[in-house]
Design an enzyme around this catalytic site. Structure first.
Site, PDB file in Angstrom:
ATOM      1  N   LYS A 190       1.826   5.450  12.981  1.00  0.00           N
ATOM      2  CA  LYS A 190       0.592   5.001  12.314  1.00  0.00           C
ATOM      3  C   LYS A 190      -0.576   4.961  13.298  1.00  0.00           C
ATOM      4  O   LYS A 190      -1.669   5.416  12.991  1.00  0.00           O
ATOM      5  CB  LYS A 190       0.785   3.604  11.695  1.00  0.00           C
TER       6      LYS A 190
ATOM      7  N   ARG B 111       1.598  -6.197   5.327  1.00  0.00           N
ATOM      8  CA  ARG B 111       2.994  -6.083   5.733  1.00  0.00           C
ATOM      9  C   ARG B 111       3.922  -6.883   4.827  1.00  0.00           C
ATOM     10  O   ARG B 111       5.144  -6.855   5.030  1.00  0.00           O
ATOM     11  CB  ARG B 111       3.127  -6.632   7.149  1.00  0.00           C
TER      12      ARG B 111
ATOM     13  N   ARG C  62       7.946   5.249  24.067  1.00  0.00           N
ATOM     14  CA  ARG C  62       6.620   4.636  24.249  1.00  0.00           C
ATOM     15  C   ARG C  62       6.647   3.693  25.465  1.00  0.00           C
ATOM     16  O   ARG C  62       5.714   3.677  26.262  1.00  0.00           O
ATOM     17  CB  ARG C  62       6.230   3.872  22.977  1.00  0.00           C
TER      18      ARG C  62
ATOM     19  N   ARG D 135       4.793  -3.449  25.914  1.00  0.00           N
ATOM     20  CA  ARG D 135       4.672  -4.518  24.927  1.00  0.00           C
ATOM     21  C   ARG D 135       5.911  -5.396  24.947  1.00  0.00           C
ATOM     22  O   ARG D 135       7.030  -4.904  25.037  1.00  0.00           O
ATOM     23  CB  ARG D 135       4.510  -3.901  23.531  1.00  0.00           C
TER      24      ARG D 135
ATOM     25  N   ARG E 162      12.195  -6.378  14.216  1.00  0.00           N
ATOM     26  CA  ARG E 162      11.044  -5.728  13.576  1.00  0.00           C
ATOM     27  C   ARG E 162      11.486  -4.827  12.431  1.00  0.00           C
ATOM     28  O   ARG E 162      10.853  -4.774  11.376  1.00  0.00           O
ATOM     29  CB  ARG E 162      10.255  -4.913  14.609  1.00  0.00           C
TER      30      ARG E 162
HETATM   31  P1  ADP Z   1       4.397  -1.927  15.065  1.00  0.00           P
HETATM   32  O1  ADP Z   1       4.552  -1.132  16.316  1.00  0.00           O
HETATM   33  O2  ADP Z   1       5.659  -2.496  14.545  1.00  0.00           O
HETATM   34  O3  ADP Z   1       3.614  -1.189  14.023  1.00  0.00           O
HETATM   35  P2  ADP Z   1       2.177  -3.792  15.392  1.00  0.00           P
HETATM   36  O4  ADP Z   1       1.477  -3.490  16.658  1.00  0.00           O
HETATM   37  O5  ADP Z   1       1.535  -3.387  14.107  1.00  0.00           O
HETATM   38  O6  ADP Z   1       3.659  -3.254  15.490  1.00  0.00           O
HETATM   39  O7  ADP Z   1       2.457  -5.379  15.271  1.00  0.00           O
HETATM   40  C1  ADP Z   1       3.133  -6.088  16.288  1.00  0.00           C
HETATM   41  C2  ADP Z   1       3.523  -7.488  15.808  1.00  0.00           C
HETATM   42  O8  ADP Z   1       2.348  -8.204  15.362  1.00  0.00           O
HETATM   43  C3  ADP Z   1       4.453  -7.535  14.588  1.00  0.00           C
HETATM   44  O9  ADP Z   1       5.809  -7.374  14.936  1.00  0.00           O
HETATM   45  C4  ADP Z   1       4.141  -8.930  14.041  1.00  0.00           C
HETATM   46  O10 ADP Z   1       4.731  -9.953  14.806  1.00  0.00           O
HETATM   47  C5  ADP Z   1       2.645  -9.034  14.239  1.00  0.00           C
HETATM   48  N1  ADP Z   1       1.897  -8.517  13.054  1.00  0.00           N
HETATM   49  C6  ADP Z   1       1.062  -7.444  13.031  1.00  0.00           C
HETATM   50  N2  ADP Z   1       0.549  -7.263  11.799  1.00  0.00           N
HETATM   51  C7  ADP Z   1       1.084  -8.232  11.014  1.00  0.00           C
HETATM   52  C8  ADP Z   1       0.975  -8.581   9.639  1.00  0.00           C
HETATM   53  N3  ADP Z   1       0.188  -7.878   8.810  1.00  0.00           N
HETATM   54  N4  ADP Z   1       1.681  -9.642   9.176  1.00  0.00           N
HETATM   55  C9  ADP Z   1       2.452 -10.355   9.982  1.00  0.00           C
HETATM   56  N5  ADP Z   1       2.622 -10.097  11.291  1.00  0.00           N
HETATM   57  C10 ADP Z   1       1.948  -9.046  11.810  1.00  0.00           C
END
Ligand code: ADP
Length: 193
Positions: free
Chosen positions: A13, A88, A127, A139, A150
């Site tokens: 994404k 989400r 990554r 991260r 996750r």
């Molecule tokens: P990914 O690589 O899984 O797409 P993100 O960078 O989008 O991860 O998000 C990292 C973390 O931030 C998630 O695992 C969660 O803890 C939190 N997070 C991000 N967006 C949301 C959301 N919309 N609702 C709840 N938690 C979120």
């Protein structure tokens, strides 16, 4: 142009959002990036979110909906935005619908990147390796334990978001297993760009 990118962690994404930012000149609103920035800045929101994020769980709907509600009102989002990592949960999708209805904004597209789950952990590990090679910081949630959490959160709470938009007839799906440029081309075709 207002659009949502859906898909599991590691689906690509962020990579595709970056390209869409350039193409349309609209910002990428990544709740993950915003939350990481809040953690780094040591804000009260960041303090609340940190442990949940590090473990791979989801931050509360209340926090992320609040962040997005503020962010879409900023000047650079007037012409549109790309939502990445939000909504989400179905509750977040409903809150977004209410927010957009209140502010008279519509969505142009909801694009889901479909990826073979077996490929995801490998992508996340790559990554992390690339980040180390570039001298950056990995991260806190890019490790196998947090990744498992996750992925579970995705299956249980985020997959129903795709079903929510599919029921409304607004979901479009792209094969996220193709090479990056081909995924971009498919998204462009869907958007008529
Ligand atoms: P990914 O690589 O899984 O797409 P993100 O960078 O989008 O991860 O998000 C990292 C973390 O931030 C998630 O695992 C969660 O803890 C939190 N997070 C991000 N967006 C949301 C959301 N919309 N609702 C709840 N938690 C979120």
């Amino acid at each position: 142009m207002r659009l949502i990118l859906l898909g599991p962690p590691g689906a690509g994404k962020g990579t595709q959002a970056e390209r869409l930012v350039k193409k349309f000149g609209i910002p990428q609103l990544s709740t993950g990036d915003m939350l990481r920035a809040a953690v780094k800045a040591g804000t009260p929101t960041g303090a609340k979110a940190k442990s949940v994020m590090d473990a791979g769980g989801l931050v509360s709907d209340e926090i992320v909906v609040g962040i997005i509600a503020d962010r879409v009102r900023e000047a650079d989002a007037k012409r549109g935005f790309i939502l990445d990592g939000f909504p989400r949960t179905v509750a977040q999708a409903e809150a977004l619908d209410a927010l957009l209805a209140r502010t008279d904004m519509g969505l142009d597209a909801i694009v889901e990147l479909k990826v073979d789950e077996k490929a995801l952990l490998g992508r996340i590990e790559k990554r992390a390796r690339d980040m180390v090679a570039a001298g950056g910081t990995v991260r806190a949630d890019d490790n196998p334990e947090a990744f498992k959490v996750r992925l579970d959160a995705y299956r249980e709470q985020t997959a129903p978001v795709s079903a929510y938009y599919a029921r409304k007839g607004t979901l479009k799906t792209v094969d996220g297993m193709m090479p990056i440029d081909d995924v971009t081309k498919s998204i462009d075709r869907l958007l008529g760009a």
